[in-house]
Design a protein around this motif. Sequence first.
Motif, PDB file in Angstrom:
ATOM      1  N   UNK A   1      -5.806  -8.989  -7.748  1.00 12.68           N
ATOM      2  CA  UNK A   1      -5.891 -10.442  -7.740  1.00 12.68           C
ATOM      3  C   UNK A   1      -7.333 -10.935  -7.610  1.00 12.68           C
ATOM      4  N   UNK A   2      -8.268 -10.176  -8.185  1.00 12.30           N
ATOM      5  CA  UNK A   2      -9.659 -10.598  -8.213  1.00 12.30           C
ATOM      6  C   UNK A   2     -10.454 -10.267  -6.973  1.00 12.30           C
ATOM      7  N   UNK A   3      -9.876  -9.563  -5.984  1.00 13.06           N
ATOM      8  CA  UNK A   3     -10.592  -9.258  -4.748  1.00 13.06           C
ATOM      9  C   UNK A   3     -11.443  -8.006  -4.864  1.00 13.06           C
ATOM     10  N   UNK A   4     -11.125  -7.134  -5.778  1.00 11.97           N
ATOM     11  CA  UNK A   4     -11.846  -5.869  -5.910  1.00 11.97           C
ATOM     12  C   UNK A   4     -11.373  -4.796  -4.959  1.00 11.97           C
ATOM     13  N   UNK A   5     -10.412  -5.112  -4.095  1.00 16.37           N
ATOM     14  CA  UNK A   5      -9.903  -4.145  -3.112  1.00 16.37           C
ATOM     15  C   UNK A   5      -8.386  -4.106  -3.198  1.00 16.37           C
ATOM     16  N   UNK A   6      -7.856  -2.938  -2.934  1.00 16.45           N
ATOM     17  CA  UNK A   6      -6.409  -2.791  -2.909  1.00 16.45           C
ATOM     18  C   UNK A   6      -6.003  -2.035  -1.651  1.00 16.45           C
ATOM     19  N   UNK A   7      -4.809  -2.292  -1.188  1.00 11.72           N
ATOM     20  CA  UNK A   7      -4.306  -1.686   0.054  1.00 11.72           C
ATOM     21  C   UNK A   7      -3.399  -0.524  -0.302  1.00 11.72           C
ATOM     22  N   UNK A   8      -3.664   0.630   0.308  1.00 10.28           N
ATOM     23  CA  UNK A   8      -2.876   1.834   0.058  1.00 10.28           C
ATOM     24  C   UNK A   8      -2.431   2.416   1.395  1.00 10.28           C
ATOM     25  N   UNK A   9      -1.408   3.237   1.342  1.00  8.33           N
ATOM     26  CA  UNK A   9      -0.878   3.882   2.549  1.00  8.33           C
ATOM     27  C   UNK A   9      -1.133   5.380   2.432  1.00  8.33           C
ATOM     28  N   UNK A  10      -1.974   5.903   3.311  1.00 11.90           N
ATOM     29  CA  UNK A  10      -2.318   7.320   3.315  1.00 11.90           C
ATOM     30  C   UNK A  10      -2.351   7.839   4.742  1.00 11.90           C
ATOM     31  N   UNK A  11      -1.829   9.038   4.887  1.00 14.92           N
ATOM     32  CA  UNK A  11      -1.863   9.720   6.195  1.00 14.92           C
ATOM     33  C   UNK A  11      -1.270   8.851   7.295  1.00 14.92           C
ATOM     34  N   UNK A  12      -0.234   8.124   6.962  1.00 14.10           N
ATOM     35  CA  UNK A  12       0.471   7.328   7.960  1.00 14.10           C
ATOM     36  C   UNK A  12      -0.189   6.027   8.321  1.00 14.10           C
ATOM     37  N   UNK A  13      -1.263   5.650   7.626  1.00 11.44           N
ATOM     38  CA  UNK A  13      -1.951   4.405   7.927  1.00 11.44           C
ATOM     39  C   UNK A  13      -2.267   3.650   6.644  1.00 11.44           C
ATOM     40  N   UNK A  14      -2.452   2.342   6.777  1.00  6.61           N
ATOM     41  CA  UNK A  14      -2.854   1.497   5.661  1.00  6.61           C
ATOM     42  C   UNK A  14      -4.375   1.450   5.579  1.00  6.61           C
ATOM     43  N   UNK A  15      -4.906   1.617   4.389  1.00  5.19           N
ATOM     44  CA  UNK A  15      -6.341   1.588   4.165  1.00  5.19           C
ATOM     45  C   UNK A  15      -6.653   0.654   3.001  1.00  5.19           C
ATOM     46  N   UNK A  16      -7.881   0.183   2.953  1.00  9.82           N
ATOM     47  CA  UNK A  16      -8.375  -0.580   1.813  1.00  9.82           C
ATOM     48  C   UNK A  16      -9.374   0.272   1.040  1.00  9.82           C
ATOM     49  N   UNK A  17      -9.340   0.142  -0.267  1.00  7.81           N
ATOM     50  CA  UNK A  17     -10.266   0.891  -1.105  1.00  7.81           C
ATOM     51  C   UNK A  17     -10.596   0.054  -2.343  1.00  7.81           C
ATOM     52  N   UNK A  18     -11.633   0.487  -3.061  1.00  2.00           N
ATOM     53  CA  UNK A  18     -11.972  -0.181  -4.308  1.00  2.00           C
ATOM     54  C   UNK A  18     -10.793  -0.100  -5.275  1.00  2.00           C
ATOM     55  N   UNK A  19     -10.530  -1.215  -5.936  1.00  3.06           N
ATOM     56  CA  UNK A  19      -9.429  -1.234  -6.924  1.00  3.06           C
ATOM     57  C   UNK A  19      -9.738  -0.254  -8.049  1.00  3.06           C
ATOM     58  N   UNK A  20      -8.783   0.611  -8.357  1.00  6.58           N
ATOM     59  CA  UNK A  20      -8.986   1.608  -9.396  1.00  6.58           C
ATOM     60  C   UNK A  20      -8.924   1.014 -10.801  1.00  6.58           C
ATOM     61  N   UNK A  21      -8.359  -0.181 -10.914  1.00  6.31           N
ATOM     62  CA  UNK A  21      -8.241  -0.802 -12.229  1.00  6.31           C
ATOM     63  C   UNK A  21      -9.532  -1.493 -12.648  1.00  6.31           C
ATOM     64  N   UNK A  22     -10.203  -2.131 -11.703  1.00  5.47           N
ATOM     65  CA  UNK A  22     -11.426  -2.869 -12.036  1.00  5.47           C
ATOM     66  C   UNK A  22     -12.666  -2.260 -11.394  1.00  5.47           C
ATOM     67  N   UNK A  23     -12.504  -1.085 -10.736  1.00 11.18           N
ATOM     68  CA  UNK A  23     -13.621  -0.390 -10.105  1.00 11.18           C
ATOM     69  C   UNK A  23     -14.319  -1.268  -9.067  1.00 11.18           C
ATOM     70  N   UNK A  24     -13.556  -2.121  -8.398  1.00  7.39           N
ATOM     71  CA  UNK A  24     -14.085  -2.923  -7.312  1.00  7.39           C
ATOM     72  C   UNK A  24     -14.759  -4.213  -7.729  1.00  7.39           C
ATOM     73  N   UNK A  25     -14.785  -4.519  -9.014  1.00  9.04           N
ATOM     74  CA  UNK A  25     -15.459  -5.741  -9.454  1.00  9.04           C
ATOM     75  C   UNK A  25     -14.578  -6.972  -9.358  1.00  9.04           C
ATOM     76  N   UNK A  26     -13.282  -6.780  -9.275  1.00  5.39           N
ATOM     77  CA  UNK A  26     -12.365  -7.917  -9.273  1.00  5.39           C
ATOM     78  C   UNK A  26     -12.131  -8.497 -10.653  1.00  5.39           C
ATOM     79  N   UNK A  27     -12.818  -7.982 -11.665  1.00  4.16           N
ATOM     80  CA  UNK A  27     -12.679  -8.461 -13.044  1.00  4.16           C
ATOM     81  C   UNK A  27     -12.459  -7.256 -13.956  1.00  4.16           C
ATOM     82  N   UNK A  28     -11.891  -7.508 -15.089  1.00  5.18           N
ATOM     83  CA  UNK A  28     -11.741  -6.440 -16.077  1.00  5.18           C
ATOM     84  C   UNK A  28     -11.858  -7.030 -17.472  1.00  5.18           C
ATOM     85  N   UNK A  29     -12.168  -6.163 -18.368  1.00  4.18           N
ATOM     86  CA  UNK A  29     -12.310  -6.581 -19.762  1.00  4.18           C
ATOM     87  C   UNK A  29     -10.978  -7.096 -20.301  1.00  4.18           C
ATOM     88  N   UNK A  30     -11.002  -8.198 -21.026  1.00  7.99           N
ATOM     89  CA  UNK A  30      -9.776  -8.728 -21.646  1.00  7.99           C
ATOM     90  C   UNK A  30      -9.294  -7.741 -22.693  1.00  7.99           C
TER      91      UNK A  30
END
Length: 479
Positions: free
Chosen positions: A302-331
């Motif tokens: 949603x344009x934030x550049x970060x996504x929430x994932x669940x790993x090792x029993x905890x929630x973490x934030x990481x760079x979005x794999x779709x936009x590489x953390x930019x929050x934007x992507x090529x049309x």
Amino acid sequence: MADEKTPISSSAGQGGYGATPHPQQAGYPPPQAGFPPTQGGYPPPQGAGAPYPPAGGGAGYPQGGAAGYPQGGAAPGYPQGGAPAFPPGAPAGAAPPAGALPQYQGEMPQDDMKDDPYLQAPTPSAPTLDDMGVVPGYENIGFNAASLPPPSYDEATRGEPPERREFRNAPSITEDDAREAIAQHVSEHCCYGKAPAREMTFRDLTSSSAFHYTLETFAESRSTRWAYEPYKGQPIDGPERGPAPGPWDIQASSPALFKASKMDVEVPHTASVKPCHQCYGRGYERCYRCHGRGRLFCHSCQGTGRERVFQHGEHHHRHCQWCHGSGRKRCYTCNGFGQVTCSVCKSHGNLKCFIKLTIQWKNHEKDYIVERTALPDQLIRTVSGQVAFEEQYPRVWPINHFPDQEVNTASNSIVTEHSRAFPTERILMQRQRVRIVPVTQVLYSWKHQENASFFVYGFERKVHAPDYPQQCCCGCTIL
């Protein structure tokens, strides 16, 4: 990271988006000077050494250029001087460098657009009728097909009807034929018991004939409308070659009598070349998904550049794999260029406009059944019988010599109805026939069931037995 207000350039495919660069589109923008392009040997000269278009204009051409183009050759809607230059600063009409597409340079929103994966391309609009010109004889047509009544013509001379032979009744059946027919009928129904068919006692067989009258009227209709297609250098048959023929003056033959078919024909001497109304002759139009920006808000983060994932029993934030953390992507619709191939001219920039004539051949059929038993009339249509009478003429005469007066009355009514029912169609041929279908009512008794009956009809000896005694065998469950 690139400025979010800057559209993605044509070289963005080399960055982190991972998108494949758009293939080279040669010939964009289309050259404006000297249009239309010269086709070797076409159009044929109007006289010895005559140029094309005719010098000084000519029929269908404004002074100094081709039809629909103002003096100087620039298409309506172009900025002064022709199509937008690419790259910026290049002379007007320059071709794009190898491996690149022209970047959209028009109006665009200040912010990137949110991605809507369900968004559909808008439906292209038709040009205004004012741009299509006026063709004598076709002044009132639009882009929707309009039916044209045929010119008045004399009906076929009737005189006296041809000599007609006498009719013969259809053959009757025997008890053995009736028992064989009911046995076959039972075998086609898995739940029917076979005992009644074997054991029933025939009490009476009453044979009769059903009459099936049919009239077919094979007619032709014609409609016209404006049409257009991408101009790829194909021949142009324009008004300078003569007046356009009327819609009913164009010769066309149906592939077969009494079979529906359709044919589209370009009306001669109505074609012209015009700039595409959708893209104003550029060959490309603004991308409907990103509105020219070339990029979209990433729908995954949603344009934030970060996504929430669940790993090792905890929630973490990481760079979005779709936009590489930019929050934007090529049309993904325009591949980052902000514009797409024009949906109307298919990147050619120009349209061939012409009047399309649609010819349809239709077979109108109406029938009438005379059947005086309890057998449903519609069953007579499904079986064969004896063709006792058949005529085919441009106009048929009503039958007046059939032994059953109800058939004569039906024929007169249907023939009269068809003579008036198709005012916008030209009647080409009519065919009428009478079939005689044998019908036998079989009265039988079985066990305690008295005065039961079934019907055997048609040359196929089909059976209609709604009251057959055993229609559900043991083990069947009725829901």
